[in-house]
Design an enzyme around this catalytic site. Structure first.
Site, short mmCIF file in Angstrom:
data_model
loop_
_atom_site.label_atom_id
_atom_site.label_comp_id
_atom_site.label_asym_id
_atom_site.label_seq_id
_atom_site.Cartn_x
_atom_site.Cartn_y
_atom_site.Cartn_z
CD GLU A 135 17.27 6.08 38.40
OE1 GLU A 135 16.19 5.53 38.66
OE2 GLU A 135 17.70 6.23 37.24
N GLY A 287 22.45 4.32 31.35
CA GLY A 287 21.79 4.31 30.07
C GLY A 287 20.70 5.36 29.96
CD GLU A 290 13.57 7.52 35.85
OE1 GLU A 290 13.46 6.90 36.90
OE2 GLU A 290 14.43 7.23 34.99
CG ASN A 291 17.02 13.80 36.08
OD1 ASN A 291 17.23 13.29 37.15
ND2 ASN A 291 17.89 13.77 35.10
CG HIS A 344 13.24 3.38 28.76
ND1 HIS A 344 13.05 2.12 29.26
CD2 HIS A 344 13.73 4.12 29.78
CE1 HIS A 344 13.43 2.10 30.54
NE2 HIS A 344 13.85 3.30 30.87
CD GLU A 345 15.04 7.31 29.76
OE1 GLU A 345 14.63 7.88 30.79
OE2 GLU A 345 15.59 6.20 29.79
CG HIS A 348 11.18 6.71 33.08
ND1 HIS A 348 10.87 5.92 34.17
CD2 HIS A 348 12.29 6.15 32.52
CE1 HIS A 348 11.76 4.94 34.25
NE2 HIS A 348 12.61 5.05 33.26
CD GLU A 367 14.31 2.37 35.28
OE1 GLU A 367 14.16 2.44 34.05
OE2 GLU A 367 14.73 3.33 35.94
#
Length: 916
Positions: A135, A287, A290-291, A344-345, A348, A367
């Protein structure tokens, strides 16, 4: 988008689109290189003789062939490569008819470098491993591809690697070993004799190239599971790391286990994969990422997440500081960082992976909903896991303030910003795309009601599963749930830069409120003051019994309007500081609000008090208020007991001290004032920590000690130096983990070389990520020029690329290093020591900001402009413009407010002496 559109110079033509990638990559960690072969199945949308795809200059391409639907194998008659747009173009003699299919076949190879982008190497104590960071547009550094988010395709991945290593990708591995075909048999050399092994992975769901993930190295894992509250299915969860640090990964795994079922309930959509993995990385640029589907986690400061369809597997990757913590001795700051990152992740998996923005101008759709620390990442998730952290109020200090600080500049940009050039995308990964967008959604949620807001988000996700979206799709979902015209309310918040300052004047029947654009220098000219926002006012008033009443329905939709309320009673606009704006009261009203806020039974909430402090200092800097009004507010709140309010006070005071860093007649009394606020807290709370302490007490103690030490409070400095001496003599318990940073900084600043040498050893061999970060902060606190020179040599010789920003930021907050940091940066900019190390990363813009953000004079702005005049600043021109604007704003602030702040501090000191 038509292939003949106006953005052809930046965007790929769409006459040919990828449908499926069959990718084989061989990773040789010993020789630090990789090679591969890809077969890409294509849909021919329009008749063409030309096939154009992305490939970066660092990727070497072999001869390409195209197999048409007729079965004919075609070789290009001409091949072109444009390094500026990173595009390869193949021109064929025969036309490919519209509606037909074809397969592009091409080999490639490249070195594994430490670029932290594409497919790259990371080091650990026993060697290297390889991982990806694609990304936003770095998949093209690892394979030929259509590297745009809208051009989704499925992927079949085969990884070949040396025995003794683990292969990871987005999907679960097949149990069978891939068989080499005639096109790729050279990649399989050595497999039959047992020195290499092959891993093939299940086919991914359709996904954007930036979500593809690969990794190869020596990894082990911890495992847990969670039970879906929607279906009852039990899914395994893993966290991967190298063997030396896996024992520090349990807390991150625990957060993931707790967060996933909460997200399922919030979105009413089950997590779509059979498992979710995380990988910790030693070298990581950004930081988080999100693969999709199964990948690996690597060791140091960044994070990536991967998710997929019902047949996939998820993987999150990130830095060690984002995932590792000493299980027996964890500080709250580290635990918060890990919990926020993991939460957060995980979000995603729904935002960004199940639904993906159509192009990077809608980055916030990926995001924000996951980064909305209040609504989805923290209040709904973390607030249930760690309610003692008070994440709703903490959001103001962490996100809202950062967003408003950046958006108060003329060099700001809208949340939804045009980025036709892929080379500019990295610049919008900032506080506007993240924190402002999160703040705007937080404001909307409070206005429409949290339940309806989440219902709308769920409708949006369900309607656009596995597709690409734009802003109006999210507004339609929330509008359906609320019955309100959401685009009318929200469009200017995301499509226009800036935010308003609301000027409140009192009338015979209530208040009149006017909105104008807020700028940090207070100079909003007519051409910059055209936007009219729909502003939820959030009116706080007192009931007959003196309790707080909040009206969340009031909306300012014009330049100014009147609202009825009883001004004889306490009132305030922007309840709980939910609004994305500043509020300007008359000095008399602000004084009355401050007096009410200071009461133990005040109608103003914790979040209200935090917002009042930030507003007062921002308005003082911009010239709407005298700075003395902000200092009066702080003095009024000196009996405050909440850590988060003190956080807003201490950061604001620190900011103005750094503004006047070259003027002792201001900084010395300012430091005395800060010390007078912090020292009593240190006396009250002490330096000893207990597991029985509340989170608030623990954090307040850390803040107070840090503030007192920063201004040189003798008793605090003495106590910290004594603890440091015991610590380096072998007593690890002498310094509580929450005080590591402030103790190391204090020791290096006050004792010089002996402390520097001791801290350097800890930096070189840190037991935990927290100790390494603390050591960096200690090393960058040196005031001795000789020690500063050692730090600069360290930066040039042995500091990881990913850690450069921590050194630069640490030095930027050291007034004794401000000028020498600029000199070092400018003298080494064109060498391999800085720019060429970071040109492919997000970090360069942060380095530029760190170097120049400390300056407060127009002459320093002029020097910076002269230095960059002949530089290629295309990858950080926005960040540079923002920091230059900041210098001018501080220069104007100093000119306007010096006499006012000196007079106030003189009066305060006189009263203080009388009190003594």
């Amino acid at each position: 988008m038509s292939s003949k559109g106006p953005l052809d110079h930046y965007r790929l033509p769409t006459d040919v689109r990828p449908r499926h990638y069959n990718l084989t990559i061989r990773t040789d960690l010993e020789k630090e290189k990789f090679s591969g072969f890809v077969k890409i199945d294509l849909d021919v949308v329009e008749t063409t003789k030309v096939v154009t795809f992305n490939a970066a200059a660092v990727l070497n391409l072999g001869p390409a062939t195209l197999v048409a639907s007729s079965g004919a194998e075609l070789a290009p008659v001409e091949t072109k490569f444009d390094p500026g747009t990173e595009r390869a173009t193949l021109i064929f003699a025969e036309e490919l008819p519209a509606g037909s299919k074809a397969t592009l076949r091409v080999g490639f190879w490249s070195a594994l470098t430490d670029s932290m982008s594409g497919y790259y190497k990371s080091t650990w104590e026993k060697g290297i491993y390889a991982l990806t960071q694609f990304e936003p547009t770095d998949a093209r550094r690892a394979l030929p591809c259509w590297d745009e988010p809208l051009l989704k395709a499925t992927f079949s991945v085969t990884l070949i690697s040396r025995n003794g290593t683990v292969n990871l990708s987005n999907m679960p591995a097949h149990p069978d070993v891939a068989v080499a075909d005639k096109l790729t048999e050279s990649l399989f050399e050595g497999v039959k004799d047992g020195s290499w092994h092959v891993t093939t992975f299940e086919t991914t769901p359709p996904m954007s190239t930036y979500l593809l993930a690969l990794a190869n190295g020596e990894f082990i894992h911890l495992e847990s599971s969670y039970k879906s509250p929607l279906s009852g299915k039990v899914r395994p969860l893993r966290i991967y790391a190298t063997p030396d640090v896996i024992n520090q990964a349990q807390y991150a795994l625990d957060i993931k286990q707790k967060a996933l079922p909460l997200y399922e309930q919030a979105f009413d959509i089950e997590y779509p994969l059979p498992k979710l993995d995380t990988l910790v990385a030693n070298d990581f640029d950004a930081g988080a990422m999100e693969n999709w589907v199964n990948m690996v986690l690597f060791l140091y400061y960044r994070v990536v997440i991967i998710g997929g369809l019902q047949y996939g597997q998820g993987l999150i990757t990130g830095r060690t500081t984002a995932y590792l913590v000493d299980p027996e001795n964890a500080d709250i700051a580290a635990k918060k960082r890990i919990a926020r990152t993991q939460s957060h992740e995980v979000a995603h998996m729904w935002f960004g992976n199940i639904t993906t923005m159509a192009w990077w101008d809608n980055l916030y759709l990926n995001e924000v909903p996951s980064h909305v620390s209040l609504q989805m990442g923290e209040k709904i998730i973390l607030d249930k896991i760690h309610p003692e952290w008070k994440v709703d109020a903490d959001f103001i200090n962490d996100h809202l303030t950062a967003a408003l600080r950046l958006d108060a500049k003329l060099s700001s940009h809208p949340i939804e910003v045009e980025v036709p050039d892929a080379g500019q995308i990295g610049q919008i990964f900032d506080s506007l795309s993240y924190s402002k967008a999160a703040s705007v959604l937080r404001m909307l949620s409070k206005f429409v009601g949290e339940d309806k807001f989440l219902k709308g988000v769920s409708l949006y996700l369900k309607k656009h599963l596995y597709s690409n979206t734009v802003s109006r799709n999210l507004w339609e979902g929330i509008g359906e749930a609320t019955g309100l015209d959401i685009p009318k309310i929200m469009d200017n918040w995301v499509s226009k830069m800036g935010f308003p300052v609301l000027t409140v004047t009192e009338t015979s029947t209530g208040i009149k409120v006017r909105q104008d654009r807020f700028l940090e220098d207070g100079q909003a000219k007519p051409e910059n003051n055209k936007t009219i926002w729909s502003v939820p006012l959030g009116l706080v008033t007192a009931s007959v019994r003196g309790q707080s009443l909040i009206d969340n329905t009031a909306l300012l939709e014009t330049r100014e309007a009147e609202f009825k309320l009883d001004t004889a009673k306490p009132f305030k606009i922007n309840a709980d500081t939910n609004g994305v704006y500043r509020v300007l009261y008359t000095p008399t009203r602000l004084s009355a609000i401050a007096s009410e806020a200071a009461k133990p039974d005040s109608i103003f909430s914790l979040a209200d008090r935090i917002g009042l402090v930030h507003d007062a200092f921002a308005l003082g800097k911009a010239g709407y208020l005298e700075l003395s009004a902000a200092l009066n507010l702080v003095h009024e709140l000196r009996a405050e007991t909440e850590f988060l309010v003190w956080g807003s006070i201490d950061s604001s005071l620190s900011g103005i001290i750094h503004t006047w860093w070259e003027d002792d007649k201001v900084t010395l009394p300012l430091k005395a004032f800060r010390g007078a606020l912090c020292s009593p807290l240190v006396d009250k709370l002490g330096l000893e920590y207990s597991k029985k302490d509340s989170a608030d007490i623990t954090q307040l103690r850390t803040l107070a000690v840090g503030g007192a030490a920063a201004v040189g409070d003798p008793a605090t400095v003495k106590a910290l130096l004594e603890r440091f001496s015991k610590y380096i003599s072998g007593d690890a318990s002498a310094i509580p983990v929450d005080l590591l940073s402030v103790t190391f900084r204090t020791a290096v600043e006050h004792t010089g070389t002996p402390a520097y040498d001791a801290v350097l050893k800890l930096f070189e061999n840190p037991p935990t990520p927290s100790i390494k970060v603390a050591a960096i902060q200690g090393l960058t606190s040196a005031v001795d020029p000789a020690l500063q020179e050692r730090t600069f040599k360290l930066i040039q010789s042995s500091v990881r690329n990913q850690d450069l920003i921590y050194f630069f930021r640490g030095l930027s907050t050291n007034p004794k290093a401000t000028n020498v940091l600029r000199e070092f940066f400018e003298n080494n900019y064109d060498s391999v020591r800085i720019y060429t190390r970071l040109e492919a990363t997000f970090s360069m813009k942060y380095i530029v900001q760190a170097v120049y953000t400390g300056f407060s004079k127009e002459e320093d702005r002029a020097k910076a402009e002269a230095f960059f005049k002949d530089k290629d600043i295309s990858k950080y021109n926005q960040a540079l413009a923002q920091v230059l604007d900041g210098i001018s704003a501080k220069a104007a602030f100093i000119e306007r407010s010096t006499s006012n702040v000196v007079a106030w501090l003189g009066s305060w000191e006189s009263k203080r002496k009388l009190d003594v």
